[in-house]
Design a protein around this motif. Structure first.
Motif, mmCIF file in Angstrom:
data_model
loop_
_atom_site.group_PDB
_atom_site.id
_atom_site.type_symbol
_atom_site.label_atom_id
_atom_site.label_comp_id
_atom_site.label_asym_id
_atom_site.label_seq_id
_atom_site.Cartn_x
_atom_site.Cartn_y
_atom_site.Cartn_z
ATOM 1 N N GLY A 147 -14.216 6.604 -5.853
ATOM 2 C CA GLY A 147 -14.140 8.021 -5.564
ATOM 3 C C GLY A 147 -12.732 8.497 -5.318
ATOM 4 O O GLY A 147 -11.761 7.801 -5.626
ATOM 5 N N ARG A 148 -12.624 9.681 -4.768
ATOM 6 C CA ARG A 148 -11.325 10.336 -4.562
ATOM 7 C C ARG A 148 -10.843 10.184 -3.122
ATOM 8 O O ARG A 148 -11.595 10.407 -2.172
ATOM 9 C CB ARG A 148 -11.434 11.819 -4.915
ATOM 10 C CG ARG A 148 -10.229 12.660 -4.494
ATOM 11 C CD ARG A 148 -10.242 14.025 -5.131
ATOM 12 N NE ARG A 148 -9.956 13.925 -6.561
ATOM 13 C CZ ARG A 148 -10.012 14.945 -7.414
ATOM 14 N NH1 ARG A 148 -10.391 16.143 -6.974
ATOM 15 N NH2 ARG A 148 -9.713 14.778 -8.692
ATOM 16 N N VAL A 149 -9.578 9.841 -3.007
ATOM 17 C CA VAL A 149 -8.905 9.758 -1.714
ATOM 18 C C VAL A 149 -8.016 10.989 -1.547
ATOM 19 O O VAL A 149 -7.290 11.358 -2.477
ATOM 20 C CB VAL A 149 -8.027 8.490 -1.640
ATOM 21 C CG1 VAL A 149 -7.232 8.456 -0.343
ATOM 22 C CG2 VAL A 149 -8.869 7.240 -1.784
ATOM 23 N N VAL A 150 -8.077 11.637 -0.389
ATOM 24 C CA VAL A 150 -7.106 12.685 -0.076
ATOM 25 C C VAL A 150 -6.302 12.255 1.150
ATOM 26 O O VAL A 150 -6.851 11.701 2.102
ATOM 27 C CB VAL A 150 -7.756 14.066 0.158
ATOM 28 C CG1 VAL A 150 -8.319 14.620 -1.139
ATOM 29 C CG2 VAL A 150 -8.821 14.019 1.226
ATOM 30 N N SER A 151 -4.986 12.489 1.077
ATOM 31 C CA SER A 151 -4.075 12.018 2.119
ATOM 32 C C SER A 151 -3.238 13.157 2.663
ATOM 33 O O SER A 151 -2.877 14.089 1.938
ATOM 34 C CB SER A 151 -3.130 10.949 1.548
ATOM 35 O OG SER A 151 -3.831 9.944 0.868
ATOM 36 N N MET A 176 -3.926 8.701 5.546
ATOM 37 C CA MET A 176 -2.582 9.245 5.700
ATOM 38 C C MET A 176 -1.514 8.621 4.795
ATOM 39 O O MET A 176 -0.335 8.948 4.946
ATOM 40 C CB MET A 176 -2.149 9.105 7.169
ATOM 41 C CG MET A 176 -3.065 9.834 8.135
ATOM 42 S SD MET A 176 -2.650 9.581 9.880
ATOM 43 C CE MET A 176 -1.101 10.469 9.994
ATOM 44 N N GLU A 177 -1.901 7.739 3.863
ATOM 45 C CA GLU A 177 -0.890 7.084 3.040
ATOM 46 C C GLU A 177 -1.217 6.990 1.548
ATOM 47 O O GLU A 177 -0.312 6.984 0.707
ATOM 48 C CB GLU A 177 -0.626 5.645 3.542
ATOM 49 C CG GLU A 177 -0.039 5.532 4.910
ATOM 50 C CD GLU A 177 -1.073 5.604 6.022
ATOM 51 O OE1 GLU A 177 -0.721 6.011 7.140
ATOM 52 O OE2 GLU A 177 -2.260 5.257 5.755
ATOM 53 N N GLY A 178 -2.490 6.874 1.198
ATOM 54 C CA GLY A 178 -2.881 6.496 -0.152
ATOM 55 C C GLY A 178 -2.297 7.341 -1.267
ATOM 56 O O GLY A 178 -1.830 6.813 -2.281
ATOM 57 N N ALA A 179 -2.313 8.655 -1.125
ATOM 58 C CA ALA A 179 -1.851 9.523 -2.211
ATOM 59 C C ALA A 179 -0.344 9.443 -2.416
ATOM 60 O O ALA A 179 0.142 9.615 -3.541
ATOM 61 C CB ALA A 179 -2.272 10.969 -1.949
ATOM 62 N N SER A 180 0.407 9.190 -1.349
ATOM 63 C CA SER A 180 1.857 9.034 -1.532
ATOM 64 C C SER A 180 2.173 7.695 -2.184
ATOM 65 O O SER A 180 3.108 7.583 -2.987
ATOM 66 C CB SER A 180 2.588 9.169 -0.195
ATOM 67 O OG SER A 180 2.144 8.216 0.737
ATOM 68 N N ILE A 181 1.403 6.668 -1.856
ATOM 69 C CA ILE A 181 1.524 5.389 -2.561
ATOM 70 C C ILE A 181 1.167 5.582 -4.031
ATOM 71 O O ILE A 181 1.851 5.063 -4.927
ATOM 72 C CB ILE A 181 0.621 4.332 -1.903
ATOM 73 C CG1 ILE A 181 1.210 3.924 -0.542
ATOM 74 C CG2 ILE A 181 0.444 3.107 -2.804
ATOM 75 C CD1 ILE A 181 0.322 3.036 0.291
ATOM 76 N N ALA A 182 0.124 6.352 -4.280
ATOM 77 C CA ALA A 182 -0.288 6.638 -5.655
ATOM 78 C C ALA A 182 0.810 7.355 -6.428
ATOM 79 O O ALA A 182 1.100 7.025 -7.587
ATOM 80 C CB ALA A 182 -1.562 7.480 -5.638
#
Length: 232
Positions: A147-151, A176-182
């Motif tokens: 699914g979708r992660v929102v950070s 708090m981190e996943g989307a910036s890692i993405a």
């Protein structure tokens, strides 16, 4: 040969991995400790990046520049934004969005970063498939889904904010981190996946649930990531 960068925001999210790996070298950089070695026969660099998007993005760039990692796995815990996802379940990212990026007054979509066409950063299909298949083997009693992660740089514990995120982005979990890692992985052309064990419901119950389930959830994620090394 593959070399996997494994990132967790908090020590408990990477402690099991560091304990079980054969460490050749530990290097300190930007306040982070990079543990280089082997995990289940796979060359890895395991690191606690610290909380928040800036720490996470810096960590990816160091892994890209200094360690030439070929894949990045982000492991940790998250709050559920999908009623189907309960505490203890595992979410494997299809994609990730920064929910607190807001340049809408200039005509951008909420979450879109100026200068980049995509709204969501798509995770690597092979990594996602491997994570789901391995989870079913090693954690057979745990519900796993993609699914979708929102950070964003905020811990979500308000029903009002939770409802707004669901309406805006149709996500499955928030952290708090996943989307910036993405984002950092995508810009460096490094395949990535975010794996999140649900530790709370991202509502008013978070204060009660989080301390209770955080450690157990992190251990489930670490077990999954560890076994993924045999398949990559």
């Amino acid at each position: 040969m593959s070399k996997i960068g494994i990132i967790g925001a908090m020590e408990l999210e990477v402690a099991t991995l560091k304990k079980n790996m054969d460490t050749d070298q530990i290097t300190k950089k930007a306040g982070m400790e990079f543990h280089e070695g082997n995990l289940k026969g796979m060359p890895v660099v395991v690191v606690q990046c610290g909380v928040g998007k800036v720490n996470a993005a810096m960590c990816v760039q160091i892994l890209a520049d200094l360690y030439d990692v070929t894949h990045i796995i982000n492991t940790g815990v998250a709050g559920s934004l999908n009623p189907v996802l309960d505490i203890g379940d595992i979410l494997v990212s299809k994609d990730a969005i920064q929910h607190d990026m807001d340049v809408t007054p200039l005509g951008y979509t909420k979450g879109q970063i100026p200068g980049l066409e995509q709204l969501a950063f798509v995770a690597d299909e092979k990594l996602c498939k491997t994570a789901v298949e391995v989870c079913k083997k090693v954690n057979p009693d745990i519900h796993v889904t993609e699914g979708r992660v929102v950070s964003g740089d905020q811990f979500i514990s308000s029903k009002e904010i939770k409802d707004a995120l669901i309406a805006e982005f149709h996500p499955d979990c928030t952290e708090m981190e996943g989307a910036s890692i993405a984002q950092a992985a995508t810009l460096n052309n490094i395949p990535y996946v975010v794996i999140r064990a649900i530790s709370d419901k991202a509502d008013g119950s978070a204060q009660e649930d989080y301390p209770t389930f955080e450690k157990k959830a992190a251990e489930h994620c670490a077990k999954l990531v560890q076994e993924m090394m045999k398949e990559l």
